[in-house]
Motif scaffolding. Structure first.
Motif, short mmCIF file in Angstrom:
data_model
loop_
_atom_site.label_atom_id
_atom_site.label_comp_id
_atom_site.label_asym_id
_atom_site.label_seq_id
_atom_site.Cartn_x
_atom_site.Cartn_y
_atom_site.Cartn_z
N CYS A 16 0.80 -1.17 0.04
CA CYS A 16 0.08 -0.04 0.09
C CYS A 16 1.04 1.35 0.09
O CYS A 16 1.85 1.33 0.37
CB CYS A 16 -0.95 -0.11 1.29
SG CYS A 16 -2.32 -1.30 1.36
N PHE A 17 0.23 2.35 -0.36
CA PHE A 17 0.90 3.58 -0.26
C PHE A 17 0.03 4.56 0.65
O PHE A 17 -1.11 4.78 0.27
CB PHE A 17 1.32 4.28 -1.62
CG PHE A 17 1.81 5.84 -1.55
CD1 PHE A 17 2.87 5.97 -1.07
CD2 PHE A 17 0.76 6.77 -1.88
CE1 PHE A 17 3.37 7.35 -0.87
CE2 PHE A 17 1.14 8.14 -1.84
CZ PHE A 17 2.65 8.32 -1.28
N SER A 35 -4.28 2.91 -2.18
CA SER A 35 -3.45 4.13 -1.68
C SER A 35 -4.26 5.34 -1.09
O SER A 35 -5.30 5.38 -1.46
CB SER A 35 -2.88 4.86 -2.98
OG SER A 35 -3.68 5.04 -4.17
N TRP A 37 -3.65 8.98 -0.26
CA TRP A 37 -2.82 10.39 -0.69
C TRP A 37 -2.82 11.10 0.44
O TRP A 37 -3.33 11.23 1.57
CB TRP A 37 -3.38 10.77 -1.85
CG TRP A 37 -3.04 9.67 -2.98
CD1 TRP A 37 -3.77 8.47 -3.31
CD2 TRP A 37 -1.89 9.58 -3.87
NE1 TRP A 37 -3.13 7.79 -4.14
CE2 TRP A 37 -2.11 8.62 -4.66
CE3 TRP A 37 -0.72 10.36 -4.07
CZ2 TRP A 37 -0.96 7.96 -5.44
CZ3 TRP A 37 0.11 10.02 -5.02
CH2 TRP A 37 -0.10 8.94 -5.94
N ARG A 54 -6.22 -1.94 -4.40
CA ARG A 54 -5.92 -1.15 -5.63
C ARG A 54 -6.73 0.12 -5.61
O ARG A 54 -6.69 0.92 -6.41
CB ARG A 54 -5.79 -1.99 -6.78
CG ARG A 54 -4.69 -2.95 -6.91
CD ARG A 54 -4.91 -3.95 -8.10
NE ARG A 54 -6.26 -4.32 -8.23
CZ ARG A 54 -6.97 -5.44 -7.36
NH1 ARG A 54 -5.87 -5.80 -6.59
NH2 ARG A 54 -8.18 -5.83 -7.68
N ASN A 56 -8.06 3.80 -4.55
CA ASN A 56 -7.27 4.95 -3.93
C ASN A 56 -8.24 6.16 -3.63
O ASN A 56 -9.31 6.40 -4.11
CB ASN A 56 -6.40 5.60 -5.27
CG ASN A 56 -6.98 6.13 -6.57
OD1 ASN A 56 -7.76 7.20 -6.50
ND2 ASN A 56 -7.11 5.44 -7.55
N TYR A 159 -3.40 5.33 -11.13
CA TYR A 159 -3.12 5.57 -9.85
C TYR A 159 -2.36 4.59 -9.00
O TYR A 159 -1.56 5.06 -8.14
CB TYR A 159 -4.46 6.14 -9.10
CG TYR A 159 -4.54 7.53 -8.96
CD1 TYR A 159 -4.03 8.13 -7.72
CD2 TYR A 159 -5.36 8.10 -9.69
CE1 TYR A 159 -3.94 9.52 -7.79
CE2 TYR A 159 -5.30 9.68 -9.83
CZ TYR A 159 -4.78 10.14 -8.78
OH TYR A 159 -4.57 11.67 -8.70
N ALA A 160 -2.53 3.36 -9.17
CA ALA A 160 -1.79 2.44 -8.27
C ALA A 160 -0.35 2.40 -8.94
O ALA A 160 0.45 1.97 -7.83
CB ALA A 160 -2.34 1.00 -8.66
N ALA A 163 1.21 5.60 -7.25
CA ALA A 163 1.33 5.41 -5.98
C ALA A 163 2.82 4.72 -5.53
O ALA A 163 3.54 5.14 -4.80
CB ALA A 163 0.31 4.41 -5.29
N GLN A 164 3.07 3.69 -6.44
CA GLN A 164 4.25 3.12 -6.23
C GLN A 164 5.44 3.95 -6.36
O GLN A 164 6.56 4.04 -6.22
CB GLN A 164 4.52 1.86 -6.98
CG GLN A 164 3.28 0.65 -6.51
CD GLN A 164 3.41 0.65 -4.89
OE1 GLN A 164 4.50 0.34 -4.18
NE2 GLN A 164 2.23 0.66 -4.14
N HIS A 166 5.43 7.19 -6.07
CA HIS A 166 5.61 8.09 -4.81
C HIS A 166 6.36 7.45 -3.62
O HIS A 166 7.15 8.12 -3.01
CB HIS A 166 4.06 8.95 -4.34
CG HIS A 166 3.75 9.90 -5.11
ND1 HIS A 166 3.87 11.08 -4.65
CD2 HIS A 166 3.36 10.10 -6.55
CE1 HIS A 166 3.31 12.16 -5.59
NE2 HIS A 166 3.08 11.55 -6.76
N ARG A 167 5.92 6.33 -3.64
CA ARG A 167 6.45 5.59 -2.59
C ARG A 167 8.10 5.55 -2.74
O ARG A 167 8.77 5.51 -1.84
CB ARG A 167 6.00 3.90 -2.30
CG ARG A 167 6.36 3.37 -1.25
CD ARG A 167 5.11 1.97 -1.47
NE ARG A 167 5.33 1.26 -0.02
CZ ARG A 167 5.60 -0.19 -0.04
NH1 ARG A 167 5.54 -0.92 -1.18
NH2 ARG A 167 5.36 -0.59 1.00
#
Length: 178
Positions: A16-17, A35, A37, A54, A56, A159-160, A163-164, A166-167
């Motif tokens: 997860c993010f 995720s 945000w 998955r 968000n 978005y999935a 998110a990765q 950004h992680r």
């Protein structure tokens, strides 16, 4: 920030993010690859909040529950746009809540259905599968085309991936992201 409340601690699956500034409080369960945000609040001090795989919850959104034993249940592969308010309701898999929209108590958004940006779904309403609703209060606007449904599904997958990214960026910056 992960905050236990009333003996319940948020649970976050692997992959997860959870962005810095997000607040997860109480009985919150985040499934694989979901995720949450920047600057979102998911607060469940009674019934649970469940965020499916998955899905968000985009920047600045708020998810809450009702005290009448109605949790907030979000299915898999759902998009919840920036600054949305989602309260004591159910979103089925592949549903979409637009930017700044409000989903109130006891509402249901069915699979591949969408509440448009700025819309307000008043208590107890259901958006049936494949329909687009909008306005304040929200009402039926149109049947969604296969192209619109495919675009919404692609948006969730994008978005999935984002998110990765950004992680990884946070990790590179010396942060310890989830």
């Amino acid at each position: 920030m992960i905050i236990p409340f009333a003996g319940k601690t948020p649970r976050i699956a692997e992959g997860c993010f959870i962005a810095p500034g997000a607040q997860l409080i109480g009985d919150v369960d985040i499934d694989e690859g979901a995720s949450v945000w920047y600057n979102c609040v998911l607060r469940a001090e009674g019934p649970p909040i469940r965020l499916g795989a998955r899905s968000n919850v985009q920047d600045g959104s708020v998810l809450h529950i009702t005290r009448r034993n109605q949790g907030t249940i979000i299915g898999a592969d759902c998009l919840i746009g920036h600054m949305a308010m989602v309260h004591g309701c159910t979103l089925h898999d592949h549903s979409f809540v637009g930017l700044g929209a409000i989903v109130m108590d006891d509402c249901v958004i069915e699979t591949d259905a969408m509440l448009a940006a700025g819309g307000m779904l008043t208590p107890g309403k259901t958006i049936p599968t494949g329909e687009l609703w909008g306005g304040r209060p929200a009402r039926f606007m149109a049947k969604m085309s296969p192209e619109q449904i495919a675009r919404n599904r692609r948006g969730c997958a994008e978005y999935a991936k984002l998110a990765q990214a950004h992680r990884a960026a946070l990790k590179d910056a010396g942060e310890n992201p989830r």
